[in-house]
Design a protein around this motif. Sequence first.
Motif, mmCIF file in Angstrom:
data_model
loop_
_atom_site.group_PDB
_atom_site.id
_atom_site.type_symbol
_atom_site.label_atom_id
_atom_site.label_comp_id
_atom_site.label_asym_id
_atom_site.label_seq_id
_atom_site.Cartn_x
_atom_site.Cartn_y
_atom_site.Cartn_z
ATOM 1 N N ARG A 1 -35.451 20.681 -24.204
ATOM 2 C CA ARG A 1 -34.516 20.583 -25.319
ATOM 3 C C ARG A 1 -34.082 19.135 -25.492
ATOM 4 O O ARG A 1 -33.620 18.493 -24.547
ATOM 5 C CB ARG A 1 -33.303 21.483 -25.075
ATOM 6 C CG ARG A 1 -33.685 22.951 -24.931
ATOM 7 C CD ARG A 1 -32.482 23.844 -24.658
ATOM 8 N NE ARG A 1 -32.923 25.209 -24.405
ATOM 9 C CZ ARG A 1 -33.185 26.109 -25.344
ATOM 10 N NH1 ARG A 1 -33.020 25.783 -26.621
ATOM 11 N NH2 ARG A 1 -33.594 27.327 -25.026
ATOM 12 N N ARG B 1 -32.058 18.296 -31.787
ATOM 13 C CA ARG B 1 -32.336 19.435 -32.654
ATOM 14 C C ARG B 1 -33.595 20.204 -32.250
ATOM 15 O O ARG B 1 -33.919 21.225 -32.859
ATOM 16 C CB ARG B 1 -32.505 18.962 -34.104
ATOM 17 C CG ARG B 1 -31.247 18.379 -34.725
ATOM 18 C CD ARG B 1 -31.585 17.660 -36.026
ATOM 19 N NE ARG B 1 -30.408 17.157 -36.705
ATOM 20 C CZ ARG B 1 -29.754 16.046 -36.394
ATOM 21 N NH1 ARG B 1 -30.189 15.310 -35.377
ATOM 22 N NH2 ARG B 1 -28.691 15.665 -37.062
ATOM 23 N N VAL C 1 -36.473 22.030 -29.545
ATOM 24 C CA VAL C 1 -36.862 22.644 -28.287
ATOM 25 C C VAL C 1 -38.376 22.786 -28.333
ATOM 26 O O VAL C 1 -38.938 23.272 -29.323
ATOM 27 C CB VAL C 1 -36.172 24.006 -28.052
ATOM 28 C CG1 VAL C 1 -36.439 24.986 -29.185
ATOM 29 C CG2 VAL C 1 -36.602 24.606 -26.716
ATOM 30 N N PRO D 1 -32.690 26.001 -31.659
ATOM 31 C CA PRO D 1 -31.229 25.825 -31.689
ATOM 32 C C PRO D 1 -30.722 25.928 -33.119
ATOM 33 O O PRO D 1 -31.493 25.782 -34.076
ATOM 34 C CB PRO D 1 -31.047 24.419 -31.117
ATOM 35 C CG PRO D 1 -32.344 23.718 -31.387
ATOM 36 C CD PRO D 1 -33.404 24.767 -31.305
ATOM 37 N N ASP D 2 -29.437 26.177 -33.296
ATOM 38 C CA ASP D 2 -28.863 26.261 -34.634
ATOM 39 C C ASP D 2 -29.118 24.973 -35.396
ATOM 40 O O ASP D 2 -28.808 23.871 -34.912
ATOM 41 C CB ASP D 2 -27.357 26.510 -34.541
ATOM 42 C CG ASP D 2 -27.023 27.903 -34.022
ATOM 43 O OD1 ASP D 2 -27.928 28.765 -34.058
ATOM 44 O OD2 ASP D 2 -25.874 28.114 -33.596
#
Length: 321
Positions: A106, A109, A111, A122-123
Amino acid sequence: MGRAMSAEMGAADSWRVTLPCTRAEAEAIDAADDLAIDAVLMTTEEVEDDRERWRLDAYMEAEPDAAMLAAIRALVPSATGTAPVVTALTAQDWVALSQEGLEPIREGRFVVHTSAHPTMAPDGGRALLIDAGQAFGTGHHATTSGCLAMLDGLAERSFANVIDVGTGTGVLAFAAAFLWPEAAIVATDIDPAAVEVTRANAAANDVSGVDLIVADGALHETITAKAPYDLVIANILAGPLVSMAPELAAIAAPKAVIVLAGLLETQRAKVVAAFADCGCTLEAVDLRGDWTILRLAAGAQRYVPASPPDPKGRDGWALDI
């Protein structure tokens, strides 16, 4: 001499020779322009911050003979008296080796994960499926993860024309496509196999619009036709970065951002000096263990090389691991 091959996996497709080494020996190998060995050489830190616990892996297509073994041993004098481990590798071995222990990485923004370790994005971010194969670039090496972090830190800036030189598996080009969806993205590699891997990875990740080019260097006519680039990414090796500095500077727009990786911290000064000679200024450094990621700014005027590019030092340019 150690040998390893599973009989049920069939005939060997390639071979690996492994020997212990020191960090100093690893740095000398990584910095060398031409070692005259018909093998891909990779050095790895086995114990963090232990200068004596490194490993040299040499990959080749044919079973190594006595001359090849002697040439590899000569690179690591500290391993005198240690028998090299010679491993026969099949296609199945490569997949197993590439996936073993690769947990998702990660960075900002992003992964990056393999098929063996699926995960959610991720969001507001992006998950990238990158399975190692014929090209380097799963995101698990400090150079690649550091480049992802560097690109993530540039997300608020605007770029219209981006190039990833030595793209490997395409992960950095895909990250750029996510961050700047309106930008034209070019991904190049000297190795046609790497470009095909990038093409397959683009399909697997539903990434479109990345222009893929097989090219030796940055002044290939297809690359220069699309120049200048306001973001230049090159995650290769220190030797090729120094050799290619005039080429990379020449395709950069005035004040373009240049992200460089694949170099050890001990090699930073040499790389920075080569780009300074081309009008580029160091703006940021991300130090990750022994590896360094650099962000530079191109000069205010478009750089024009004084002489034709020198291809020396380009061998082995596509690190991106």
